[in-house]
Design a protein around this motif. Sequence first.
Motif, PDB file in Angstrom:
ATOM      1  N   GLU A   1      -2.357  -5.682  -0.238  1.00  0.00           N
ATOM      2  CA  GLU A   1      -1.861  -4.336   0.078  1.00  0.00           C
ATOM      3  C   GLU A   1      -1.115  -4.279   1.410  1.00  0.00           C
ATOM      4  O   GLU A   1      -0.222  -3.468   1.580  1.00  0.00           O
ATOM      5  CB  GLU A   1      -3.020  -3.339   0.087  1.00  0.00           C
TER       6      GLU A   1
ATOM      7  N   LYS B   1       0.836  -1.211   0.000  1.00  0.00           N
ATOM      8  CA  LYS B   1       0.000   0.000   0.000  1.00  0.00           C
ATOM      9  C   LYS B   1       0.865   1.253   0.000  1.00  0.00           C
ATOM     10  O   LYS B   1       0.634   2.178  -0.781  1.00  0.00           O
ATOM     11  CB  LYS B   1      -0.943   0.002   1.202  1.00  0.00           C
TER      12      LYS B   1
ATOM     13  N   GLU C   1       1.194   4.120  -2.917  1.00  0.00           N
ATOM     14  CA  GLU C   1       0.938   5.529  -2.610  1.00  0.00           C
ATOM     15  C   GLU C   1       2.122   6.412  -3.023  1.00  0.00           C
ATOM     16  O   GLU C   1       1.939   7.488  -3.580  1.00  0.00           O
ATOM     17  CB  GLU C   1       0.620   5.701  -1.124  1.00  0.00           C
TER      18      GLU C   1
END
Length: 74
Positions: free
Chosen positions: A54, A26, A30
């Motif tokens: 994730e 994750k 990002e």
Amino acid sequence: MRVKLFAKFREIANADYIDIEASNIKELKEKLSAILKVNVQEIIVMINGKKLPEDEVLYDVKEAIAFPPTAGGC
């Protein structure tokens, strides 16, 4: 870790790879999203040929690949 870029991500970054530190998938997505200025949902990340959850911890991972969703057809 070194993230190899493919398709439009390579063009956007004007590079074959980006070095990024991230603790999980994750966070990696990002950071890629911020660098490439694309929506996080547009990023597919694979580690050792597998798409992982994730929350997967990137423990001692040295390389990942990132690419946008692809479509094909005849």
